[in-house]
Design an enzyme around this catalytic site. Sequence first.
Site, short mmCIF file in Angstrom:
data_model
loop_
_atom_site.label_atom_id
_atom_site.label_comp_id
_atom_site.label_asym_id
_atom_site.label_seq_id
_atom_site.Cartn_x
_atom_site.Cartn_y
_atom_site.Cartn_z
N LEU A 32 0.81 -1.22 0.00
CA LEU A 32 0.00 0.00 0.00
C LEU A 32 0.84 1.26 0.00
CD1 LEU A 32 -2.73 -1.05 2.60
CD2 LEU A 32 -2.69 -1.44 0.12
N HIS A 33 0.35 2.26 -0.73
CA HIS A 33 0.97 3.58 -0.71
C HIS A 33 -0.12 4.61 -0.48
CE1 HIS A 33 -0.66 3.90 -4.71
NE2 HIS A 33 0.03 2.85 -5.12
N HIS A 36 -3.53 4.25 -2.20
CA HIS A 36 -4.49 3.31 -1.59
C HIS A 36 -5.09 3.91 -0.32
CE1 HIS A 36 -1.54 0.40 -3.53
NE2 HIS A 36 -2.69 0.06 -4.11
#
Length: 282
Positions: A32-33, A36
């Site tokens: 996730l970054h 997201h």
Amino acid sequence: MIIKTIKELDAQLAPYRNEGKTIGFVPTMGFLHEGHLSLIRRAKAENDIVVVSDFVNPTQFAPNEDFESYPRDIVRDEELATSAGADFIFHPSVSEIYPEGSSTFVEVEGDITKVLCGESRPSHFKGVTTVVAILFNIVKANKAYFGQKDAQQVAVLLQMVRDLHMNIELVVCPIIREEDGLAMSSRNTYLSDEARKQSVVLNQSLLLAEGVFNNGENSTNKLIKIIADKINEMPLAEIDYVSIYDYPSLKVITKINQQALAAVAVKFGNTRLIDNIILKRI
Ligand code: PAF
């Protein structure tokens, strides 16, 4: 909380469903970054409960693509997703989603899946629609959240939901960018330092075209050339496509009347990045 099986997810969600609580769903392939996390925050703001799926879906990768090496870190994902407001992180095995003997696919036919990324990744969208349909059936959410960064994926999923009369609302959220304009992607971690510097050209080229469009240029060919010339200034950039289509129909157009999608895919070594911008007459 990480949940690995459909049975367990059903058991956890049952009380909320019974109370009539709303469920927001954020499908991801993990690692996730901020992009997201912005979807998770929006889902939390609009729903009682948020489910995030964290599943690297094998059917959307061709045999020569990066399924095995796709970055994974479920421990970090759980921490990030929870801090952004996720209640449940659904992290199934491949056999939980595709049990032995499963042989059903969901495919959106027509140009919408054949142009842009569909040209170099012919089986990709069939894998995406199949897994998203499966996940929608499992989570039974009220709303699902997707990023505009994958503009073609959004167009294809809107078509699938419409065609199959799926009872779910798709919420499309804006592209989240690094400070220098590079669209956030789990694949950005593959870039060498020099490629990372040069990759800002994707966003820059699209903004350049937007400026020319805003000054009155309607010709898709002219705008495509402006984008391609700018990208080609970067020695490490290898263009996969630079295209402009009507959006979200993805029909071919030569002049932009109302709204179009300008989209690029560019390779830096083995890393293929995508970006896009909506060109809209106001
Ligand atoms: O956009 C993605 O990360 C994936 O294509 C999705 C929607 C989670 C399906 O695997």
